[in-house]
Design a protein around this motif. Structure first.
Motif, mmCIF file in Angstrom:
data_model
loop_
_atom_site.group_PDB
_atom_site.id
_atom_site.type_symbol
_atom_site.label_atom_id
_atom_site.label_comp_id
_atom_site.label_asym_id
_atom_site.label_seq_id
_atom_site.Cartn_x
_atom_site.Cartn_y
_atom_site.Cartn_z
ATOM 1 N N GLU A 101 37.023 44.586 52.297
ATOM 2 C CA GLU A 101 36.242 44.375 51.087
ATOM 3 C C GLU A 101 36.686 43.109 50.353
ATOM 4 O OE1 GLU A 101 33.790 46.339 49.892
ATOM 5 O OE2 GLU A 101 33.972 47.978 51.318
ATOM 6 N N GLY A 102 35.769 42.566 49.611
ATOM 7 C CA GLY A 102 36.041 41.556 48.608
ATOM 8 C C GLY A 102 36.763 40.311 49.061
ATOM 9 N N GLU A 103 37.584 39.814 48.162
ATOM 10 C CA GLU A 103 38.208 38.512 48.340
ATOM 11 C C GLU A 103 39.266 38.478 49.442
ATOM 12 O OE1 GLU A 103 37.964 37.005 43.775
ATOM 13 O OE2 GLU A 103 39.007 38.859 44.253
ATOM 14 N N LEU A 104 39.791 39.622 49.832
ATOM 15 C CA LEU A 104 40.778 39.640 50.916
ATOM 16 C C LEU A 104 40.172 39.061 52.197
ATOM 17 C CD1 LEU A 104 43.664 40.420 51.747
ATOM 18 C CD2 LEU A 104 42.762 42.668 52.389
ATOM 19 N N ALA B 88 45.246 48.486 49.161
ATOM 20 C CA ALA B 88 46.230 47.940 48.220
ATOM 21 C C ALA B 88 46.294 46.414 48.320
ATOM 22 C CB ALA B 88 47.601 48.549 48.477
ATOM 23 N N LEU B 89 46.201 45.873 49.534
ATOM 24 C CA LEU B 89 46.258 44.414 49.702
ATOM 25 C C LEU B 89 45.019 43.737 49.115
ATOM 26 C CD1 LEU B 89 47.784 44.038 53.283
ATOM 27 C CD2 LEU B 89 48.923 43.748 51.068
ATOM 28 N N GLU B 90 43.892 44.444 49.068
ATOM 29 C CA GLU B 90 42.686 43.882 48.460
ATOM 30 C C GLU B 90 42.902 43.553 46.983
ATOM 31 O OE1 GLU B 90 39.756 46.894 49.211
ATOM 32 O OE2 GLU B 90 39.429 46.223 51.270
ATOM 33 N N ASP B 91 43.895 44.174 46.365
ATOM 34 C CA ASP B 91 44.174 43.956 44.948
ATOM 35 C C ASP B 91 45.341 42.993 44.720
ATOM 36 O OD1 ASP B 91 43.526 44.524 42.241
ATOM 37 O OD2 ASP B 91 45.263 45.849 42.109
ATOM 38 N N ARG B 92 45.875 42.410 45.785
ATOM 39 C CA ARG B 92 47.002 41.463 45.662
ATOM 40 C C ARG B 92 46.439 40.046 45.550
ATOM 41 N NH1 ARG B 92 50.433 44.538 43.724
ATOM 42 N NH2 ARG B 92 51.007 42.485 43.025
ATOM 43 N N ARG B 93 46.281 39.579 44.337
ATOM 44 C CA ARG B 93 45.685 38.270 44.082
ATOM 45 C C ARG B 93 46.442 37.127 44.753
ATOM 46 N NH1 ARG B 93 46.097 36.655 39.088
ATOM 47 N NH2 ARG B 93 44.284 35.310 39.190
ATOM 48 N N VAL B 94 47.738 37.307 44.980
ATOM 49 C CA VAL B 94 48.547 36.266 45.604
ATOM 50 C C VAL B 94 47.999 35.880 46.980
ATOM 51 C CG1 VAL B 94 50.202 37.839 46.698
ATOM 52 C CG2 VAL B 94 50.922 35.533 46.086
#
Length: 177
Positions: free
Chosen positions: A163-166, A50-56
């Motif tokens: 994963e990803g930007e996180l 879920a945090l991987e999707d938090r752009r903030v």
């Protein structure tokens, strides 16, 4: 390009590689064999997903809009509370989840740093409501740093790849040396 930029381009950072990034962060599990319970690991995996999707937590600062940041931090705080409710009382993850939730509260409730000697931006006397101000961005940076440290600790402790930007908010490998 910085190493953190390389990490996000790869798309994943392995949990095993996080140990050297956590220097100076007290974790009770080093040196002790511990296998996390499967249900507890799944709860933490769900939180990190879920945090991987938090752009903030990772979008460039110039793209942030104050009202959207505030709404996102409120949603993260709710998610963290739900995670705490789902975790067993004795869960090792509870400390990190509580610390991230406290960081959300601090960001939302405490006054941001005061920069009285900072000249007005571009000759204007005050910042627009949606633009953010230097104190707002300092507080956001503190929030991201807190989350980065605890996300790294949880990922390492529970063997979960990030994963990803996180991955861009994790403590730098250079910082640990």
């Amino acid at each position: 390009m910085s190493k953190s930029g390389d990490i996000t381009k790869k798309g994943k950072i392995a949990a095993k590689s996080l140990a050297h990034r956590l220097t100076g962060f007290s974790l009770p599990f080093f040196g002790v064999q511990w296998t996390p319970p499967a249900d507890e690991r799944e709860i933490i995996r769900g939180l990190l997903t879920a945090l991987e999707d938090r752009r903030v937590l990772f979008v460039p600062y110039h793209l942030e809009v104050v009202s959207q940041v505030t709404a996102s931090v409120l949603q993260m705080r709710e998610l963290l509370t739900q995670t705490l409710q789902a975790l067993p009382e004795t869960a090792r993850a509870a400390g990190s989840v509580r610390a991230m939730r406290a960081a959300c509260r601090k960001f939302l409730e405490e006054p941001h740093p005061d920069f009285r000697n900072l000249p007005p931006l571009y000759g204007r006397g005050r910042f627009g409501d949606e633009e953010g101000s230097p104190p707002f961005f300092v507080a956001l940076g503190e929030l991201r740093a807190t989350f980065g440290t605890h996300v790294a600790a949880l990922a390492y402790q529970y063997g979960i790849d990030i994963e990803g930007e996180l991955a861009s908010i994790l403590p730098s490998a250079d910082d640990a040396s």
